[in-house]
Scaffold this motif. Structure first.
Motif, short mmCIF file in Angstrom:
data_model
loop_
_atom_site.label_atom_id
_atom_site.label_comp_id
_atom_site.label_asym_id
_atom_site.label_seq_id
_atom_site.Cartn_x
_atom_site.Cartn_y
_atom_site.Cartn_z
N VAL A 1 36.17 106.55 85.20
CA VAL A 1 37.00 107.27 84.32
C VAL A 1 36.40 108.67 83.94
O VAL A 1 35.22 108.75 83.37
N LYS A 2 37.07 109.95 84.28
CA LYS A 2 36.43 111.16 83.83
C LYS A 2 37.04 111.60 82.68
O LYS A 2 38.21 111.90 82.38
N LEU A 3 36.08 111.77 81.66
CA LEU A 3 36.59 112.32 80.24
C LEU A 3 36.77 113.81 80.49
O LEU A 3 36.02 114.59 81.18
N ASP A 4 37.86 114.25 79.91
CA ASP A 4 38.31 115.42 80.03
C ASP A 4 37.53 116.51 79.27
O ASP A 4 36.77 116.25 78.45
N MET A 5 37.22 117.54 80.06
CA MET A 5 36.25 118.60 79.67
C MET A 5 36.51 119.28 78.15
O MET A 5 35.58 119.54 77.53
N ALA B 1 31.83 103.51 74.61
CA ALA B 1 31.57 101.95 74.24
C ALA B 1 32.85 101.24 74.92
O ALA B 1 32.58 100.25 75.18
N MET B 2 33.92 101.78 74.53
CA MET B 2 35.20 101.01 75.08
C MET B 2 34.98 101.05 76.60
O MET B 2 35.47 99.87 77.33
N LEU B 3 34.55 101.84 77.49
CA LEU B 3 34.49 101.77 78.93
C LEU B 3 33.49 100.89 79.38
O LEU B 3 33.67 100.19 80.15
N ASN B 4 32.43 100.89 78.60
CA ASN B 4 31.50 99.95 78.92
C ASN B 4 32.09 98.49 78.83
O ASN B 4 31.73 97.62 79.35
N ASP B 5 32.77 98.18 77.92
CA ASP B 5 33.13 96.90 77.57
C ASP B 5 34.33 96.55 78.75
O ASP B 5 34.34 95.16 78.90
N LEU B 6 34.91 97.49 79.22
CA LEU B 6 35.98 97.29 80.18
C LEU B 6 35.53 97.41 81.57
O LEU B 6 36.21 97.06 82.66
N GLY B 7 34.21 97.43 81.69
CA GLY B 7 33.41 97.54 83.01
C GLY B 7 33.65 98.91 83.70
O GLY B 7 33.65 98.84 85.17
N VAL B 8 34.01 100.00 83.30
CA VAL B 8 34.49 101.03 83.71
C VAL B 8 33.41 102.11 83.70
O VAL B 8 32.81 102.21 82.71
N VAL B 9 32.91 102.97 84.88
CA VAL B 9 31.89 103.99 84.67
C VAL B 9 32.45 105.26 84.02
O VAL B 9 33.40 105.80 84.42
N PRO B 10 31.87 105.65 83.10
CA PRO B 10 32.43 106.94 82.64
C PRO B 10 31.66 108.34 83.40
O PRO B 10 30.46 107.96 83.85
N LEU B 11 32.58 109.28 83.54
CA LEU B 11 32.02 110.64 84.24
C LEU B 11 32.30 111.56 83.12
O LEU B 11 33.65 111.83 82.83
N CYS B 12 31.65 112.53 82.94
CA CYS B 12 31.64 113.72 81.91
C CYS B 12 31.79 114.61 82.79
O CYS B 12 30.84 115.32 83.63
N PRO C 1 30.67 117.37 65.60
CA PRO C 1 30.33 116.05 65.34
C PRO C 1 31.51 115.02 65.63
O PRO C 1 31.41 113.81 65.98
N VAL C 2 32.61 115.73 65.49
CA VAL C 2 33.94 114.71 65.50
C VAL C 2 33.97 114.47 67.14
O VAL C 2 34.38 113.38 67.55
N LYS C 3 33.58 115.50 68.03
CA LYS C 3 33.86 115.17 69.42
C LYS C 3 32.75 114.03 69.75
O LYS C 3 32.91 113.37 70.72
N ARG C 4 31.68 114.14 69.36
CA ARG C 4 30.33 113.20 69.54
C ARG C 4 31.10 111.83 69.02
O ARG C 4 30.74 110.94 69.86
N THR C 5 31.78 111.65 68.02
CA THR C 5 32.23 110.33 67.61
C THR C 5 33.21 109.97 68.54
O THR C 5 33.07 108.67 68.83
N ILE C 6 34.23 110.67 69.10
CA ILE C 6 35.18 110.16 69.78
C ILE C 6 34.45 109.93 71.22
O ILE C 6 35.04 108.61 71.69
N VAL C 7 33.75 110.61 71.92
CA VAL C 7 33.10 110.30 72.92
C VAL C 7 32.20 109.05 72.98
O VAL C 7 32.37 108.32 73.80
N GLY D 1 45.76 113.46 79.52
CA GLY D 1 46.94 113.46 80.34
C GLY D 1 48.13 112.70 79.82
O GLY D 1 47.79 112.28 78.37
N HIS D 2 49.05 112.52 80.43
CA HIS D 2 50.18 111.65 79.85
C HIS D 2 49.70 110.12 79.81
O HIS D 2 50.28 109.47 78.74
N ALA D 3 49.17 109.65 80.63
CA ALA D 3 49.12 108.22 80.73
C ALA D 3 47.85 107.57 79.42
O ALA D 3 48.20 107.07 78.76
N GLY D 4 46.62 108.04 79.78
CA GLY D 4 45.47 107.62 78.90
C GLY D 4 45.41 106.35 78.73
O GLY D 4 45.29 105.49 79.65
N LEU D 5 45.34 105.88 77.54
CA LEU D 5 45.00 104.64 77.18
C LEU D 5 46.20 103.40 77.69
O LEU D 5 45.58 102.29 77.99
N ALA D 6 47.26 104.00 77.70
CA ALA D 6 48.55 102.96 78.25
C ALA D 6 48.17 102.68 79.53
O ALA D 6 48.23 101.74 79.94
#
Length: 255
Positions: free
Chosen positions: A172-176, A197-208, A186-192, A157-162
């Motif tokens: 946070v629902k990770l885009d399909m 890890a970032m979401l965990n540090d922020l206390g946000v539950v990821p949903l794929c 392997p690139v997608k695995r690295t990004i995800v 989306g437009h907002a994302g990290l900002a």
């Protein structure tokens, strides 16, 4: 309240007929249904595009109101009242004039049907460029009122990290597109992996979301993801709750 609130009223004069399908969100660590997402459909089960193509500026506000009403009314009849399963409702930020005013019909519907407010997740969907300050005001207001909040399509989306830097939702629902073919990319695995890890540090539950193959599902489980949504587990079902796939069998197939 302003022209948009006058035009919205309670959505009762909406000129578009629709209903809802439900798709489960599964906690793959336990096999339990964490939530069901309400997805708009035509009265005969036509896809979302059939309905959304009829939504214009003049009926956007009323449509947003009636989506909430329909989702809660159906969920109240379908959900097990003894289970903690949540209801995820998409909302259009540009269809919310003032969050405390626009939530009144939602509150009234929940009270009328007996559906608990703390089991409702409001899922912010981006379909056009938005006023970030307005989105933040909505999300913060909903949180203050006791609702859960989620950002959909993260990474597309437009907002994302900002937006995430200014507000940390419950989910946070990770885009399909990040999930598609993650088992062979392997690139997608690295990004995800780093996003998790970032979401965990922020206390946000990821949903794929958008998980379609057993290979994708296995990689996500190995990465520590708990909440998953996608065709590999269950497709949306019209005005009913889907039976979910048996996880042990899926993971055995992926092994």
């Amino acid at each position: 309240m302003g022209i948009n609130c006058t035009g919205c009223r309670d959505g009762s004069d909406l000129d578009v007929a629709f209903s809802m399908a439900f798709q489960p969100i599964i906690d793959i660590s336990t096999g339990d249904v964490f939530a069901h997402e309400a997805l708009v459909r035509g009265l005969s089960g036509e896809g979302a595009g059939h309905v959304l193509g009829q939504i214009k500026d003049h009926n956007r506000y009323a449509f947003d109101q009636q989506c909430r009403v329909k989702a809660i009314e159906l969920a109240a009849t379908l959900f097990d009242r003894q289970a903690p399963t949540k209801l995820s409702i998409n909302f259009m930020p540009n269809a919310v004039y003032e969050p405390r005013a626009c939530i009144r019909v939602t509150l009234a519907t929940a009270m009328k049907t007996g559906f608990p407010l703390d089991r409702i997740i409001f899922e912010f969907t981006e379909d056009e460029r938005l006023d970030t300050a307005h989105v933040l005001h909505i999300l913060r207001t909903y949180r203050d009122m006791g609702f859960k909040t989620a950002i959909d399509d993260f990474g597309a989306g437009h907002a994302g990290l900002a937006l995430l830097s200014q507000f940390q939702p419950d989910i946070v629902k990770l885009d399909m597109e990040l999930i598609r073919d993650i088992d062979t990319n392997p690139v997608k695995r690295t990004i995800v992996r780093h996003t998790l890890a970032m979401l965990n540090d922020l206390g946000v539950v990821p949903l794929c979301e958008g998980v379609e193959t057993t290979g994708e599902l296995k990689v996500l489980r190995d990465l520590g993801v708990r909440l998953v949504q996608g065709y590999v587990l269950a497709r949306p079902t019209f005005e009913s709750l889907a039976a979910t796939a048996e996880l042990d069998g899926l993971f055995a197939t992926a092994a």
